[in-house]
Design a protein around this motif. Structure first.
Motif, mmCIF file in Angstrom:
data_model
loop_
_atom_site.group_PDB
_atom_site.id
_atom_site.type_symbol
_atom_site.label_atom_id
_atom_site.label_comp_id
_atom_site.label_asym_id
_atom_site.label_seq_id
_atom_site.Cartn_x
_atom_site.Cartn_y
_atom_site.Cartn_z
ATOM 1 N N GLY A 55 0.831 -1.195 0.000
ATOM 2 C CA GLY A 55 0.000 0.000 0.000
ATOM 3 C C GLY A 55 0.865 1.245 0.000
ATOM 4 N N ARG B 184 -4.798 -1.215 -3.780
ATOM 5 C CA ARG B 184 -3.502 -1.763 -3.395
ATOM 6 C C ARG B 184 -2.943 -2.612 -4.538
ATOM 7 N NH1 ARG B 184 -2.010 -2.391 2.797
ATOM 8 N NH2 ARG B 184 -3.027 -0.490 3.496
ATOM 9 N N ASP C 263 -9.765 -4.954 -3.398
ATOM 10 C CA ASP C 263 -10.500 -5.125 -2.140
ATOM 11 C C ASP C 263 -10.080 -4.122 -1.069
ATOM 12 O OD1 ASP C 263 -11.760 -7.149 -3.396
ATOM 13 O OD2 ASP C 263 -10.994 -8.773 -2.142
ATOM 14 N N TRP C 264 -8.820 -3.671 -1.128
ATOM 15 C CA TRP C 264 -8.329 -2.710 -0.138
ATOM 16 C C TRP C 264 -7.709 -1.506 -0.851
ATOM 17 C CZ3 TRP C 264 -5.723 -7.349 2.545
ATOM 18 C CH2 TRP C 264 -6.600 -7.917 3.474
ATOM 19 N N ASN D 270 -5.630 2.847 2.806
ATOM 20 C CA ASN D 270 -6.366 2.297 3.950
ATOM 21 C C ASN D 270 -5.373 1.852 5.014
ATOM 22 O OD1 ASN D 270 -7.814 0.817 5.804
ATOM 23 N ND2 ASN D 270 -8.918 -0.389 4.285
ATOM 24 N N VAL E 287 -4.767 -1.906 7.245
ATOM 25 C CA VAL E 287 -3.977 -3.058 6.829
ATOM 26 C C VAL E 287 -2.520 -2.617 6.734
ATOM 27 C CG1 VAL E 287 -3.687 -4.805 5.021
ATOM 28 C CG2 VAL E 287 -5.950 -3.830 5.461
#
Length: 458
Positions: A287, A345, A368-369, A373, A376
């Motif tokens: 990320g 990500r 999904d992420w 964020n 995580v």
């Protein structure tokens, strides 16, 4: 030449000895695994995008930028291509790759909109591209770069639009880099090992919380050696550490600081030590791990947007003075906000298709992420995701170390500018704009440096 070869050999031998001990101190024994047998994917419809860019600097400090991109496919469709021939009032190197990034994304978007493809292949690193664009919005390397903040935003938005539209259409996006200079796996491996080695000396060596924080940031961020304070602390640790593993600690820190040792060099040595001829690494989910963004608390999107707003305002002022477009500051900022909130990500891994080849980096967006964020970790090994179809396609397109991907290689060949092609574009632009080139351009191509009005009469 002999000195360079001896130096490289010594460095490899040193690395080999260090890595054998680092493996014992870190959780990387299972980092590489042999390449499984993938089912053939000859029926998958794929398209690959690549681009090229050249510039022609003019006598008044302005320039003409020529950027083009092409999409080639494996289903017999005509290639899609586009070109930008853009006059810019002041030249700065950043505008070249920004316009290249934009035109590649636009061609990619037009291509997948046709709804004919299962896979979209793009050259380079997705992480490097998104991070470089964000850096340009907050870390302008020169005063003149401020002119082109809106172009950076446009390239950023276009890149995001490609990924988002691909997700909506069910197109699998793969970024492939043959000669990656990234050090993401390297940072994780070395700082993880350094931390474990130092902790193994406790209680015989006093380990401060500050030192552990630095090592943890080396594991979690990319790359703390860019931050002067952390870099100096690591150098001090190498000089003053007196624990049992002091020699190993010093060599490990030296490797971490070295900018000539990349992921590829480190991973190539690891796979050789494992005796794996063809293999793939574990999948790393990454990320917003950039060291500068984290160090300045700019992974908080609101904080980052404050920095970016200042740059947009600076750019608006400069462009107004030169009558070079008007900017709606709030509109530009909202474009950036949307991208930062939603940008996905990235799943990253390295794959070695052939014993005689070096590892190739592969990056796949993971929707999904979001990238920013904070729920995580910035780096997380994430093996449960199945990307066997992606890797099967890449394997079916691999030929040799030069033709590591048949479609991307073909796109690269078409996208590169030959001198004749560049001259054709450049002279057309010079003629239409009736401008004077720099003397060295005219001398190089034996053209008229001082066009007269009658030269342009039909």
């Amino acid at each position: 030449m002999e000195l360079n070869e001896n130096h490289s050999l010594r460095r490899i031998n040193t690395m080999h000895g260090v890595l054998s001990k680092i493996i014992d101190a870190s959780d990387i024994r299972d980092l590489w695994k042999s390449l499984p047998t993938f089912s053939r994917h000859d029926n998958n419809k794929a398209v690959a995008i690549d681009g090229g860019v050249r510039e022609l600097e003019l006598r008044d400090g302005s320039a003409i930028i020529i950027a083009r991109a092409i999409a080639v496919n494996n289903i017999g469709e005509q290639p899609i291509k586009d070109v930008i021939v853009d006059w810019i009032p002041v030249f700065t190197p950043v505008i070249k790759w920004v316009l290249l990034s934009y035109i590649e994304s636009e061609v990619a978007l037009r291509t997948i909109e046709r709804g004919k493809y299962d896979f979209l292949l793009l050259d380079g690193s997705l992480y490097a591209k998104i991070t470089a664009l964000i850096h340009e919005l907050i870390l302008t390397k020169g005063f003149l770069d401020l002119y082109y903040i809106p172009e950076v935003i446009r390239a950023l938005e276009s890149l995001y639009n490609v990924l988002e539209r691909a997700r909506e259409l069910g197109v699998n996006v793969i970024f492939v880099a043959k000669d990656s200079k990234l050090k993401i796996f390297k940072d994780y491996i070395l700082f993880k090992a350094l931390k474990e080695l130092i902790l193994s000396d406790v209680p015989f060596v006093n380990v401060s919380k500050e030192l552990l924080d630095i090592l943890n940031r080396g594991i979690d961020w990319y790359s703390i050696v860019w931050i002067r304070n952390y870099r100096n602390k690591l150098i001090s640790l190498a000089k003053n550490y007196n624990g049992t593993h002091r020699d190993l600690i010093r060599i490990g820190i030296r490797m971490a600081l070295s900018q000539s040792i990349s992921d590829i060099m480190l991973l190539e040595e690891l796979v050789r030590m494992r005796g794996i001829r063809a293999g793939m690494t574990r999948k790393l989910l990454i990320g917003a791990m950039d060291a500068y963004l984290n160090h300045k608390s700019l992974t908080q999107i609101d904080n980052l947007l404050k920095f970016i707003k200042d740059r947009i305002e600076d750019s608006a002022g400069l462009r107004t003075v030169d009558d070079y477009d008007n900017l709606n500051i709030d509109e530009e900022l909202n474009k950036v906000r949307k991208v930062l909130i939603n940008f996905p990500r990235i799943i990253m891994l390295y794959i070695k298709f052939n014993e005689s080849d070096t590892p190739i980096s592969v990056e796949i967006p993971y929707y999904d992420w979001p990238m920013f964020n904070q729920g995580v970790p910035w780096k997380l090994f994430y093996d449960k995701i199945d990307i066997s179809n992606h890797l099967g396609l890449l394997m079916s397109m691999y030929k040799d170390p030069i033709h590591y991907n048949k479609l991307l290689w073909l796109a690269h060949e078409y996208a590169n500018f030959g001198e004749d092609q560049f001259l054709e574009y450049a002279m057309t632009a010079v003629s239409k704009l009736r401008i004077q080139t720099k003397r060295r351009f005219g001398m190089a191509f034996n053209i008229n440096l001082n066009p007269q009005p009658e030269d342009f009469q039909e």
